[in-house]
Design a protein around this motif. Sequence first.
Motif, PDB file in Angstrom:
ATOM      1  N   GLU A  12      39.573  61.154  34.332  1.00 36.00           N
ATOM      2  CA  GLU A  12      39.667  61.100  35.795  1.00 36.00           C
ATOM      3  C   GLU A  12      39.031  59.829  36.333  1.00 36.00           C
ATOM      4  OE1 GLU A  12      40.999  63.166  38.287  1.00 36.00           O
ATOM      5  OE2 GLU A  12      41.929  64.294  36.666  1.00 36.00           O
ATOM      6  N   LYS A  13      39.698  59.205  37.282  1.00 34.85           N
ATOM      7  CA  LYS A  13      39.223  58.026  38.022  1.00 34.85           C
ATOM      8  C   LYS A  13      39.195  56.730  37.203  1.00 34.85           C
ATOM      9  CE  LYS A  13      37.642  60.628  41.578  1.00 34.85           C
ATOM     10  NZ  LYS A  13      38.317  60.892  42.728  1.00 34.85           N
ATOM     11  N   GLU A  14      39.672  56.732  35.955  1.00 37.47           N
ATOM     12  CA  GLU A  14      39.758  55.484  35.201  1.00 37.47           C
ATOM     13  C   GLU A  14      40.858  54.624  35.806  1.00 37.47           C
ATOM     14  OE1 GLU A  14      38.430  55.738  30.627  1.00 37.47           O
ATOM     15  OE2 GLU A  14      40.293  56.790  31.073  1.00 37.47           O
ATOM     16  N   THR A  15      40.673  53.311  35.744  1.00 36.49           N
ATOM     17  CA  THR A  15      41.677  52.390  36.273  1.00 36.49           C
ATOM     18  C   THR A  15      42.745  52.154  35.221  1.00 36.49           C
ATOM     19  OG1 THR A  15      39.995  51.313  37.611  1.00 36.49           O
ATOM     20  CG2 THR A  15      42.046  50.113  37.282  1.00 36.49           C
ATOM     21  N   LEU A  16      43.987  52.471  35.581  1.00 33.58           N
ATOM     22  CA  LEU A  16      45.119  52.306  34.689  1.00 33.58           C
ATOM     23  C   LEU A  16      46.058  51.250  35.258  1.00 33.58           C
ATOM     24  CD1 LEU A  16      45.992  56.046  33.927  1.00 33.58           C
ATOM     25  CD2 LEU A  16      44.341  54.569  32.792  1.00 33.58           C
ATOM     26  N   ARG A  17      46.866  50.657  34.382  1.00 32.59           N
ATOM     27  CA  ARG A  17      47.852  49.672  34.820  1.00 32.59           C
ATOM     28  C   ARG A  17      49.233  50.157  34.400  1.00 32.59           C
ATOM     29  NH1 ARG A  17      47.338  44.689  36.785  1.00 32.59           N
ATOM     30  NH2 ARG A  17      45.266  44.287  35.933  1.00 32.59           N
TER      31      ARG A  17
ATOM     32  N   PRO B 269      53.552  33.418  23.526  1.00 30.80           N
ATOM     33  CA  PRO B 269      52.324  34.023  23.009  1.00 30.80           C
ATOM     34  C   PRO B 269      51.696  35.080  23.904  1.00 30.80           C
ATOM     35  CG  PRO B 269      51.933  31.786  23.751  1.00 30.80           C
ATOM     36  CD  PRO B 269      53.409  32.012  23.826  1.00 30.80           C
ATOM     37  N   GLY B 270      51.861  35.031  25.182  1.00 36.71           N
ATOM     38  CA  GLY B 270      51.251  36.015  26.065  1.00 36.71           C
ATOM     39  C   GLY B 270      51.581  35.702  27.510  1.00 36.71           C
ATOM     40  N   LEU B 271      51.111  36.570  28.399  1.00 36.08           N
ATOM     41  CA  LEU B 271      51.370  36.387  29.825  1.00 36.08           C
ATOM     42  C   LEU B 271      50.177  35.721  30.495  1.00 36.08           C
ATOM     43  CD1 LEU B 271      52.907  39.879  30.671  1.00 36.08           C
ATOM     44  CD2 LEU B 271      54.124  37.759  30.199  1.00 36.08           C
ATOM     45  N   GLU B 272      50.463  34.953  31.530  1.00 32.59           N
ATOM     46  CA  GLU B 272      49.386  34.352  32.313  1.00 32.59           C
ATOM     47  C   GLU B 272      48.727  35.455  33.131  1.00 32.59           C
ATOM     48  OE1 GLU B 272      50.935  31.151  34.644  1.00 32.59           O
ATOM     49  OE2 GLU B 272      51.952  30.263  32.911  1.00 32.59           O
ATOM     50  N   SER B 273      47.458  35.276  33.450  1.00 33.61           N
ATOM     51  CA  SER B 273      46.730  36.302  34.203  1.00 33.61           C
ATOM     52  C   SER B 273      47.335  36.522  35.582  1.00 33.61           C
ATOM     53  CB  SER B 273      45.252  35.942  34.300  1.00 33.61           C
ATOM     54  OG  SER B 273      45.104  34.693  34.929  1.00 33.61           O
ATOM     55  N   SER B 274      47.955  35.490  36.171  1.00 35.26           N
ATOM     56  CA  SER B 274      48.591  35.658  37.487  1.00 35.26           C
ATOM     57  C   SER B 274      49.768  36.637  37.398  1.00 35.26           C
ATOM     58  CB  SER B 274      49.063  34.310  38.035  1.00 35.26           C
ATOM     59  OG  SER B 274      50.003  33.715  37.142  1.00 35.26           O
ATOM     60  N   ILE B 275      50.490  36.633  36.270  1.00 36.49           N
ATOM     61  CA  ILE B 275      51.598  37.578  36.081  1.00 36.49           C
ATOM     62  C   ILE B 275      51.044  38.970  35.811  1.00 36.49           C
ATOM     63  CG2 ILE B 275      53.560  38.186  34.602  1.00 36.49           C
ATOM     64  CD1 ILE B 275      53.988  35.182  34.140  1.00 36.49           C
ATOM     65  N   ILE B 276      50.005  39.062  34.986  1.00 35.79           N
ATOM     66  CA  ILE B 276      49.399  40.365  34.663  1.00 35.79           C
ATOM     67  C   ILE B 276      48.904  41.053  35.920  1.00 35.79           C
ATOM     68  CG2 ILE B 276      47.530  41.518  33.416  1.00 35.79           C
ATOM     69  CD1 ILE B 276      47.753  39.255  31.303  1.00 35.79           C
ATOM     70  N   GLU B 277      48.313  40.296  36.832  1.00 35.40           N
ATOM     71  CA  GLU B 277      47.757  40.872  38.064  1.00 35.40           C
ATOM     72  C   GLU B 277      48.832  41.398  39.009  1.00 35.40           C
ATOM     73  OE1 GLU B 277      44.659  41.720  38.845  1.00 35.40           O
ATOM     74  OE2 GLU B 277      44.156  41.081  36.808  1.00 35.40           O
ATOM     75  N   THR B 278      50.090  41.013  38.810  1.00 33.45           N
ATOM     76  CA  THR B 278      51.164  41.550  39.656  1.00 33.45           C
ATOM     77  C   THR B 278      51.543  42.969  39.254  1.00 33.45           C
ATOM     78  OG1 THR B 278      52.955  40.661  38.269  1.00 33.45           O
ATOM     79  CG2 THR B 278      52.124  39.238  40.054  1.00 33.45           C
ATOM     80  N   PHE B 279      51.155  43.400  38.052  1.00 37.72           N
ATOM     81  CA  PHE B 279      51.457  44.757  37.610  1.00 37.72           C
ATOM     82  C   PHE B 279      50.498  45.716  38.314  1.00 37.72           C
ATOM     83  CE2 PHE B 279      52.772  42.830  33.256  1.00 37.72           C
ATOM     84  CZ  PHE B 279      53.935  42.334  33.819  1.00 37.72           C
ATOM     85  N   PRO B 280      51.012  46.816  38.868  1.00 32.93           N
ATOM     86  CA  PRO B 280      50.167  47.718  39.679  1.00 32.93           C
ATOM     87  C   PRO B 280      49.063  48.417  38.879  1.00 32.93           C
ATOM     88  CG  PRO B 280      52.421  48.558  39.465  1.00 32.93           C
ATOM     89  CD  PRO B 280      52.397  47.233  38.811  1.00 32.93           C
ATOM     90  N   LYS B 281      47.903  48.589  39.543  1.00 34.52           N
ATOM     91  CA  LYS B 281      46.771  49.332  38.993  1.00 34.52           C
ATOM     92  C   LYS B 281      46.529  50.545  39.887  1.00 34.52           C
ATOM     93  CE  LYS B 281      43.171  46.384  38.477  1.00 34.52           C
ATOM     94  NZ  LYS B 281      42.195  45.408  38.042  1.00 34.52           N
TER      95      LYS B 281
END
Length: 169
Positions: free
Chosen positions: A106-111, A67-79
């Motif tokens: 400009e300056k928006e946080t992207l993943r 169904p989806g990814l855990e937040s711990s996995i999502i946070e490993t993706f670079p921002k």
Amino acid sequence: MSDKSPLISYIMNIIFYIVLSILLLLWLLTIICRRHGSFQSSTQQRRQAVLVSPAIVAYPINQELPPGLESSIIETFPKFAYSRSDQDTGMKMTGECAVCLGVFEEKETLRLLPKCGHVFHAECVDIWLGMHATCPFCRAILLPEQASTVEGPTTQFEVVINVNDGRER
């Protein structure tokens, strides 16, 4: 003869309305039966179609995605903070977020999604990834390798593309 003509006309009208009522009733019954699956063949019952667009139909085959990814996995993706010069770095950036369709400022946080290289607003894609384990743009599976083998195979789709543009040939 003038007495028979109105009688024949009256009988023809009655027959017409009876036949019309029967046809209408049969039409309604076919609609009801189709909604409840009575007219579907066994092949159609095994595969429920997903309408992607009027010309593309996708059929899920067997397994389902998690169904989806855990937040711990999502946070490993670079921002990172967006800058117009980032478009020259080789990342797959279209200049807009495919989740919210907003233009990158400009300056928006992207993943960055590392498996496919697509980039989205971090806020938007985090919500998406909490509900889906795939890239919102290309549908690449974003599970870590050990998790994807534990979860089982991914959903495969048989895609039928209708190339008829509506004109009979």
